[in-house]
Design a protein around this motif. Structure first.
Motif, PDB file in Angstrom:
ATOM      1  N   GLN A  91      36.124   8.280  15.666  1.00  0.00           N
ATOM      2  CA  GLN A  91      35.471   9.020  14.583  1.00  0.00           C
ATOM      3  C   GLN A  91      34.837   8.084  13.569  1.00  0.00           C
ATOM      4  O   GLN A  91      33.721   8.314  13.108  1.00  0.00           O
ATOM      5  CB  GLN A  91      36.499   9.922  13.895  1.00  0.00           C
ATOM      6  CG  GLN A  91      35.883  10.873  12.892  1.00  0.00           C
ATOM      7  CD  GLN A  91      36.928  11.775  12.278  1.00  0.00           C
ATOM      8  OE1 GLN A  91      37.977  11.314  11.817  1.00  0.00           O
ATOM      9  NE2 GLN A  91      36.660  13.073  12.283  1.00  0.00           N
ATOM     10  N   PRO A  94      30.844   5.782  14.422  1.00  0.00           N
ATOM     11  CA  PRO A  94      31.363   6.794  15.333  1.00  0.00           C
ATOM     12  C   PRO A  94      30.912   6.531  16.772  1.00  0.00           C
ATOM     13  O   PRO A  94      29.859   5.963  17.001  1.00  0.00           O
ATOM     14  CB  PRO A  94      30.749   8.089  14.820  1.00  0.00           C
ATOM     15  CG  PRO A  94      29.436   7.679  14.242  1.00  0.00           C
ATOM     16  CD  PRO A  94      29.651   6.276  13.704  1.00  0.00           C
ATOM     17  N   PRO A  99      31.076  13.251  15.062  1.00  0.00           N
ATOM     18  CA  PRO A  99      32.440  12.779  14.788  1.00  0.00           C
ATOM     19  C   PRO A  99      33.289  13.749  13.971  1.00  0.00           C
ATOM     20  O   PRO A  99      34.516  13.766  14.103  1.00  0.00           O
ATOM     21  CB  PRO A  99      32.232  11.459  14.056  1.00  0.00           C
ATOM     22  CG  PRO A  99      30.818  11.459  13.609  1.00  0.00           C
ATOM     23  CD  PRO A  99      30.062  12.365  14.521  1.00  0.00           C
ATOM     24  N   GLU A 100      32.654  14.569  13.150  1.00  0.00           N
ATOM     25  CA  GLU A 100      33.412  15.527  12.335  1.00  0.00           C
ATOM     26  C   GLU A 100      34.134  16.557  13.207  1.00  0.00           C
ATOM     27  O   GLU A 100      35.139  17.149  12.791  1.00  0.00           O
ATOM     28  CB  GLU A 100      32.500  16.226  11.314  1.00  0.00           C
ATOM     29  CG  GLU A 100      31.441  17.132  11.921  1.00  0.00           C
ATOM     30  CD  GLU A 100      30.173  16.420  12.404  1.00  0.00           C
ATOM     31  OE1 GLU A 100      29.257  17.129  12.852  1.00  0.00           O
ATOM     32  OE2 GLU A 100      30.090  15.178  12.340  1.00  0.00           O
ATOM     33  N   LEU A 102      35.956  15.899  15.587  1.00  0.00           N
ATOM     34  CA  LEU A 102      37.246  15.344  15.990  1.00  0.00           C
ATOM     35  C   LEU A 102      38.367  15.719  15.022  1.00  0.00           C
ATOM     36  O   LEU A 102      39.546  15.566  15.349  1.00  0.00           O
ATOM     37  CB  LEU A 102      37.173  13.822  16.107  1.00  0.00           C
ATOM     38  CG  LEU A 102      36.374  13.278  17.283  1.00  0.00           C
ATOM     39  CD1 LEU A 102      36.350  11.763  17.246  1.00  0.00           C
ATOM     40  CD2 LEU A 102      36.945  13.777  18.598  1.00  0.00           C
ATOM     41  N   ASP A 103      38.023  16.213  13.835  1.00  0.00           N
ATOM     42  CA  ASP A 103      39.054  16.549  12.844  1.00  0.00           C
ATOM     43  C   ASP A 103      40.156  17.447  13.406  1.00  0.00           C
ATOM     44  O   ASP A 103      41.336  17.139  13.239  1.00  0.00           O
ATOM     45  CB  ASP A 103      38.437  17.185  11.595  1.00  0.00           C
ATOM     46  CG  ASP A 103      37.709  16.185  10.716  1.00  0.00           C
ATOM     47  OD1 ASP A 103      37.993  14.965  10.821  1.00  0.00           O
ATOM     48  OD2 ASP A 103      36.858  16.621   9.917  1.00  0.00           O
TER      49      ASP A 103
END
Length: 133
Positions: A91, A94, A99-100, A102-103
């Protein structure tokens, strides 16, 4: 496949299913990483550590002793902690297009870590004479 005899509450918290879903999500993340040296290295690492808890949990279910059971749970915990770190790296770089996204996966890794850590503690407390620390 759902277990036909389980209640809705039991199905809601089915650790085997959570670990399977987690493994599936890990596979999907690794398929999105770039085909560079770094991307392949990180993808290989997170693929191994992120899918092994599912298999190790199966091994724990077939444990031959309390010590063996705790040992398998500790392997799951170790691999989940490693996975959590690799996901954060993916993330941060990235290494995936969004990448967000992956939260939730990082959150699930954290929740699974907490579950395994507490399971180990509980087992050790219930079986103090049987479990080596």
């Amino acid at each position: 496949m759902e277990h036909p005899t389980k209640t809705a509450t039991e199905r809601k918290f089915d650790l085997e299913e959570r670990l399977l879903d987690f493994s599936v999500r890990i596979v999907r993340v690794t398929e999105q990483t770039p085909k560079t040296d770094a991307g392949r290295h990180v993808a290989d690492q997170v693929f191994r550590s992120g899918t092994s808890p599912y298999a190790n949990h199966g091994e724990a279910e077939a444990a031959e002793s309390t010590n063996d059971f705790v040992h398998k749970l500790k392997l799951c915990l170790k691999e989940l902690r490693e996975t959590w770190r690799w996901l954060r790296l993916i993330q941060r770089v990235p290494m995936v297009p969004k990448p967000e996204l992956l939260d939730p996966l990082i959150k699930e890794a954290d929740e699974l870590i907490r579950i395994f850590r507490q399971s180990i503690i509980t087992c050790q407390q219930r079986n103090p004479k049987e479990v080596r620390t």
